[in-house]
Design a protein around this motif. Structure first.
Motif, PDB file in Angstrom:
ATOM      1  N   LEU A 282       0.712  -1.199   0.039  1.00  0.00           N
ATOM      2  CA  LEU A 282       0.001  -0.118  -0.048  1.00  0.00           C
ATOM      3  C   LEU A 282       0.866   1.218   0.061  1.00  0.00           C
ATOM      4  O   LEU A 282       0.628   2.258  -0.694  1.00  0.00           O
ATOM      5  CB  LEU A 282      -0.920  -0.114   1.282  1.00  0.00           C
ATOM      6  N   ILE A 283       1.758   1.204   1.004  1.00  0.00           N
ATOM      7  CA  ILE A 283       2.681   2.317   0.874  1.00  0.00           C
ATOM      8  C   ILE A 283       4.250   1.789   0.960  1.00  0.00           C
ATOM      9  O   ILE A 283       4.475   0.833   1.809  1.00  0.00           O
ATOM     10  CB  ILE A 283       2.434   3.287   2.135  1.00  0.00           C
ATOM     11  N   GLY A 284       5.008   2.453   0.606  1.00  0.00           N
ATOM     12  CA  GLY A 284       6.407   2.035   0.588  1.00  0.00           C
ATOM     13  C   GLY A 284       7.323   3.499   0.829  1.00  0.00           C
ATOM     14  O   GLY A 284       7.227   4.607   0.271  1.00  0.00           O
ATOM     15  N   GLY A 285       8.357   3.229   1.612  1.00  0.00           N
ATOM     16  CA  GLY A 285       9.382   4.690   1.899  1.00  0.00           C
ATOM     17  C   GLY A 285      10.482   4.260   2.527  1.00  0.00           C
ATOM     18  O   GLY A 285      10.686   3.088   2.822  1.00  0.00           O
ATOM     19  N   GLY A 286      11.229   5.560   2.967  1.00  0.00           N
ATOM     20  CA  GLY A 286      12.465   5.252   3.501  1.00  0.00           C
ATOM     21  C   GLY A 286      13.249   6.484   3.660  1.00  0.00           C
ATOM     22  O   GLY A 286      12.659   7.578   3.026  1.00  0.00           O
ATOM     23  N   ARG A 287      14.332   6.352   4.120  1.00  0.00           N
ATOM     24  CA  ARG A 287      15.435   7.534   4.213  1.00  0.00           C
ATOM     25  C   ARG A 287      16.147   7.381   2.794  1.00  0.00           C
ATOM     26  O   ARG A 287      16.412   6.507   2.244  1.00  0.00           O
ATOM     27  CB  ARG A 287      16.332   7.181   5.257  1.00  0.00           C
ATOM     28  N   TYR A 288      16.321   8.718   2.403  1.00  0.00           N
ATOM     29  CA  TYR A 288      17.259   8.670   1.138  1.00  0.00           C
ATOM     30  C   TYR A 288      18.490  10.066   1.525  1.00  0.00           C
ATOM     31  O   TYR A 288      18.447  11.123   1.059  1.00  0.00           O
ATOM     32  CB  TYR A 288      16.554   9.178  -0.092  1.00  0.00           C
ATOM     33  N   LEU A 309      -2.663   5.668  -5.094  1.00  0.00           N
ATOM     34  CA  LEU A 309      -3.913   6.076  -4.673  1.00  0.00           C
ATOM     35  C   LEU A 309      -5.240   4.875  -5.156  1.00  0.00           C
ATOM     36  O   LEU A 309      -6.108   4.810  -4.222  1.00  0.00           O
ATOM     37  CB  LEU A 309      -4.447   7.428  -5.599  1.00  0.00           C
ATOM     38  N   GLU A 310      -4.924   4.274  -6.190  1.00  0.00           N
ATOM     39  CA  GLU A 310      -5.884   3.132  -6.766  1.00  0.00           C
ATOM     40  C   GLU A 310      -5.890   2.245  -5.590  1.00  0.00           C
ATOM     41  O   GLU A 310      -6.862   1.688  -5.283  1.00  0.00           O
ATOM     42  CB  GLU A 310      -5.567   2.624  -8.142  1.00  0.00           C
ATOM     43  N   ARG A 311      -4.556   1.763  -5.119  1.00  0.00           N
ATOM     44  CA  ARG A 311      -4.553   0.551  -4.116  1.00  0.00           C
ATOM     45  C   ARG A 311      -5.073   1.160  -2.749  1.00  0.00           C
ATOM     46  O   ARG A 311      -5.911   0.429  -2.384  1.00  0.00           O
ATOM     47  CB  ARG A 311      -2.988   0.238  -4.011  1.00  0.00           C
ATOM     48  N   LEU A 312      -5.177   2.472  -2.583  1.00  0.00           N
ATOM     49  CA  LEU A 312      -5.741   2.739  -1.355  1.00  0.00           C
ATOM     50  C   LEU A 312      -7.164   2.875  -1.532  1.00  0.00           C
ATOM     51  O   LEU A 312      -7.974   2.255  -0.463  1.00  0.00           O
ATOM     52  CB  LEU A 312      -5.163   4.278  -1.138  1.00  0.00           C
ATOM     53  N   ILE A 313      -7.853   3.116  -2.553  1.00  0.00           N
ATOM     54  CA  ILE A 313      -9.319   3.041  -2.983  1.00  0.00           C
ATOM     55  C   ILE A 313      -9.711   1.737  -2.674  1.00  0.00           C
ATOM     56  O   ILE A 313     -10.855   1.121  -2.168  1.00  0.00           O
ATOM     57  CB  ILE A 313      -9.593   3.768  -4.104  1.00  0.00           C
TER      58      ILE A 313
END
Ligand code: AMP
Length: 425
Positions: A282-288, A309-313
């Protein structure tokens, strides 16, 4: 049909678009509650930037970029992600002075030439945030809290949070040499693509979806065991912070995020129900921390995340979606009887609109039943302007939810007051 929709794209109309708008409004509200302000970058971006930031040995750069050639032969790309364009924009506009920290959010179209399937498109929207120029581990925690709040606000409960640390340039180099050794010893079990990855970027083997690679990866050295003191402290502090805020998470050494610019903390929110099928992130992130200097800017350690956004919906429970669909998009529907009443109703609608009251009128018919049916579900109130009422200088205001009605003086200020009271009731 003369022309069909382009593969991997979709159009958004009717109820779907009502949900879409609702979701965007809600996201904006949550982002601003967490202190993020809006940032926008152009869709056309320089191709070299992604090669440098994301890495030439990544799926995005290798196979998924939509490349556009200008008449002069120069190549551009329809942006395949937003972090690099946002950091480039911040550097170019000299937005950040000294030690100042900035928090930016975006909701933007993204383009990737992938095989379309449920939750995976070639043109889709990403919502996301970037916290720029902060090294503090609490910022990583804040992002994970924000991700959790977003999913909570949409009633999404079936997910897990996986975190990992990819270390910094120093500790990762030592880890990679051990990883390379391990995979080389087991290379006969790796898929053809991972045999190439083993030479170019062995960490990518960790997130290969092939079963044989997955089982080899299970026994591989874990980066956590190779972190330098600074990276280890940061990761431990983050974990403590998450625990203090009672956020459930799992340390998953297989989370590597696939893009070269990540350093230290990485995380994913993964759907564990059946709303998304195979595309469960759903969400991916981290430090850069080094991306800004890689792109020619000053050193600005940063972190962020992106979600589809589509996956969230797709993950929003059905009941909540239908509530969103029902949401009124008009305050007042003005009902007329044809002839002079239509002209008065038109003028009245315009007066209301000037006072920011969302108003609609149906010129196409003077049948009352048709007008009321168009108003129902769309408007909180119908204001009926009939010949009889006109003579008395009055209107009838009908509450469409309660199905009650009242006669009122034809006085715009009073009517607005009445509507506002009714809306908040
Ligand atoms: P990434 O930039 O690959 O880390 O993706 C961030 C998020 O964007 C993912 O977790 C998904 O929610 C979403 N996403 C990525 N690729 C697609 C796609 N092709 N179609 C729809 N959503 C996507």
């Amino acid at each position: 049909m003369l022309y069909e929709r382009v593969k991997g794209t979709y159009d958004m109309l009717g109820n779907q678009s009502v949900v879409f708008q609702n979701v965007i409004e809600n996201l904006k509200r949550i982002f601003s509650i967490y202190g993020f302000s809006y940032g926008q970058t152009s869709i056309l971006q320089p191709i070299e930037m992604f090669k440098r930031a994301i890495g030439t040995d990544t799926d995005i750069v290798n196979k998924e970029m939509f490349i556009i050639k200008s008449k002069s032969g120069k190549e551009y790309v329809l942006k395949p992600e937003e972090t690099a364009p946002m950091i480039k924009a911040v550097i170019e506009s000299n937005l950040i002075h000294g030690l100042e920290m900035r928090k930016l959010y975006y909701i933007t179209p993204i383009f990737r030439y992938e095989r379309p399937q449920k939750g995976r498109y070639r043109e889709f929207f990403q919502y996301g945030v970037e916290t720029i120029n902060s090294q503090d581990f609490r910022r990583d925690c804040e992002l994970i809290m924000l991700g959790r709040e977003i999913l909570k606000s949409f009633g999404i409960k079936n997910y897990k949070i996986d975190i990992n640390s990819l270390g910094c340039g120093k500790c990762r180099a030592e880890y990679i040499s051990h990883l390379k050794k391990y995979f080389s010893e087991n290379s006969s079990h790796l898929c053809a693509q991972c045999k190439i990855r083993l030479i170019k970027n062995p960490m990518r083997v960790l997130d290969c979806k092939e079963e044989s690679c997955k089982s080899i990866a299970k026994g591989s050295p874990k980066i956590i065991d190779y972190l330098c003191i600074e990276c280890r402290d940061d990761f431990e502090n983050l974990m403590k912070c998450l625990k203090d805020f009672k956020i459930d998470f799992t340390v998953n050494p297989m989370i590597v995020r696939g893009l070269d610019y990540y350093t230290k903390t990485v995380f994913e929110f993964i759907e564990i129900g059946d709303a998304l099928g195979k595309q469960s992130t759903l969400i991916g992130g981290g430090r850069y921390d080094t991306l800004s200097s890689e792109l020619g800017g000053k050193n600005m350690p940063s972190c962020g995340f992106a979600g589809g956004l589509e996956r969230l919906i797709l993950s929003i429970p059905k009941e909540m979606q239908s509530n969103m669909e029902k949401e009124e998009n008009i305050d007042v529907f003005i009902i007329h009887f044809g002839g002079k009443t239509t002209d008065i109703a038109f003028q009245f609608a315009e007066e209301l609109r000037k006072k920011w009251v969302r108003s609609e009128i149906l010129f196409e018919t003077d049948k009352i039943k048709k007008q009321l049916s168009a108003a129902s579900g769309r408007a909180k109130f119908a204001i009926i302007i009939g010949e009889e009422e006109m003579k008395e200088n009055k209107v009838v205001i009908k509450d469409m939810t309660k199905q009650s009605q009242e006669k009122k003086d034809f006085d715009i200020e009073e009517i607005i007051e009445y509507i506002k009271r009714g809306k908040d009731a």
